[in-house]
Write a protein that holds these residues in place. Structure first.
Motif, PDB file in Angstrom:
ATOM      1  N   UNK A  88       0.825  -1.208   0.000  1.00 41.36           N
ATOM      2  CA  UNK A  88       0.000   0.000   0.000  1.00 41.36           C
ATOM      3  C   UNK A  88       0.859   1.257   0.000  1.00 41.36           C
ATOM      4  N   UNK A  89       1.904   1.282   0.826  1.00 43.38           N
ATOM      5  CA  UNK A  89       2.792   2.446   0.883  1.00 43.38           C
ATOM      6  C   UNK A  89       3.409   2.705  -0.488  1.00 43.38           C
ATOM      7  N   UNK A  90       3.925   1.662  -1.107  1.00 41.58           N
ATOM      8  CA  UNK A  90       4.565   1.788  -2.415  1.00 41.58           C
ATOM      9  C   UNK A  90       3.574   2.321  -3.450  1.00 41.58           C
TER      10      UNK A  90
ATOM     11  N   UNK B 140      -1.746  -5.161  -4.904  1.00 41.07           N
ATOM     12  CA  UNK B 140      -2.017  -3.730  -4.955  1.00 41.07           C
ATOM     13  C   UNK B 140      -3.357  -3.451  -5.627  1.00 41.07           C
ATOM     14  N   UNK B 141      -3.664  -4.202  -6.693  1.00 40.18           N
ATOM     15  CA  UNK B 141      -4.948  -4.021  -7.377  1.00 40.18           C
ATOM     16  C   UNK B 141      -6.110  -4.427  -6.472  1.00 40.18           C
ATOM     17  N   UNK B 142      -5.892  -5.425  -5.635  1.00 36.62           N
ATOM     18  CA  UNK B 142      -6.920  -5.832  -4.685  1.00 36.62           C
ATOM     19  C   UNK B 142      -7.172  -4.743  -3.649  1.00 36.62           C
ATOM     20  N   UNK B 143      -6.112  -4.062  -3.226  1.00 39.70           N
ATOM     21  CA  UNK B 143      -6.240  -3.004  -2.229  1.00 39.70           C
ATOM     22  C   UNK B 143      -6.807  -1.717  -2.824  1.00 39.70           C
ATOM     23  N   UNK B 144      -6.442  -1.409  -4.071  1.00 36.15           N
ATOM     24  CA  UNK B 144      -6.791  -0.126  -4.682  1.00 36.15           C
ATOM     25  C   UNK B 144      -7.497  -0.304  -6.025  1.00 36.15           C
TER      26      UNK B 144
END
Length: 295
Positions: A147-149, A196-200
């Motif tokens: 998430x940070x990245x 990352x796609x799952x989170x955002x």
């Protein structure tokens, strides 16, 4: 020739205080010293990994001085982790493979740390609950780092219109003719992008629809304004906070505290970041729909 500020940082806007004041300046000195040599950025990444693996091993011991030595080695490992990218930018030789290798080395350092914390808890008499706690912390850490990245690279790409390391799912080709090591690394990186796609999902959809066009200036300014607080919040789940947590937990004889902090408060910060970031992405998607449909 790029100015030194371009070598030192991916973008000062996304750097934490400790990076701007400590890791980047010292990393730049290391990179400048290595620039005339035949050592590559990948060699520096490997040295950072080796130092980090030794550091993690020292946290398997109960004695505080071994833990303090491990913490010092982790800081040195992080310094080299900063220098490898600076050296690549200095030589204008940065590649996706180098970024991928750097990310895998980061993951390996922390996975090694969690495994040694688990050994320490087992030695202290913990049972299956130690395995469950450490596994939950390691998985949480993985999503927090992803998430940070993503937030920082999305800020550079969407808010500032700069070239960034914002890769999207589907952009990594299988490369079947590549050596097995590179194929495995690309497979792991593809999984990282899927996380990352799952989170955002909203932000990934927005970035995918824009392609190389980027946001119009007015919407880019709105993105920077709305994301300023989210960007600042990433420092609470970023890498530097881990060293403070290690100092205040494992180094003081409470290794489980490091895992509890990762699973509890840091996940709460992650949830707040995800909600705010996705809300902003959805908000910006509405005025862009006519532009995207006409493209």
């Amino acid at each position: 020739m790029k100015p030194p500020t371009a070598w030192a940082s991916k973008g000062l806007e996304i750097e934490e205080w400790a990076d701007r004041r400590f890791f980047r300046p010292l990393g730049f000195r290391v990179a400048a010293a290595l620039a005339p040599t035949r050592l590559s950025a990948d060699h520096v990444t490997a040295a950072s990994l080796l130092l980090g693996l030794v550091a993690g091993h020292l946290f398997a011991y109960q004695a505080w001085w071994w833990n303090a030595a491990g913490l010092a080695l982790f800081v040195g490992s992080d310094l080299l982790d900063s220098a490898d990218g600076q050296l690549a930018r200095m030589r204008e030789s940065a590649t996706r493979w180098g970024r991928l290798l750097d990310g895998l080395a980061d993951n390996a350092r922390f996975l090694n740390l969690y495994l040694h914390l688990l050994v320490r808890l087992w030695r202290a008499g913990w049972g299956w609950e130690a395995t469950a706690l450490v596994a939950a912390a390691a998985i949480s850490h993985s999503f927090q780092s992803a998430a940070v990245d993503f937030v920082r690279n999305a800020y550079l790409s969407l808010g500032l219109g700069r070239a960034s390391e914002l890769d999207l799912p589907g952009e990594i080709s299988p490369a079947p003719a590549a050596p097995w090591g590179r194929r495995a690394a690309r497979w792991l990186y593809a999984g990282y992008l899927q996380r990352q796609a799952l989170l955002f999902p909203q932000t990934v959809a927005l970035a995918s629809s824009l392609g190389e066009r980027g946001l119009p200036p007015s919407l880019a300014a709105a993105w920077r304004q709305e994301q300023a607080g989210v960007l600042a919040a990433t420092a609470w789940i970023g890498q530097n906070i881990r060293w403070a947590l290690l100092a205040g937990t494992a180094c003081l004889g409470w290794p489980a505290g490091f895992c509890w902090a990762t699973v509890g408060p840091l996940n709460a910060v992650l949830a707040a970041i995800l909600l705010a970031h996705e809300r902003h992405a959805l908000h910006l998607s509405h005025p862009l729909r006519p532009v995207i449909s006409d493209a």
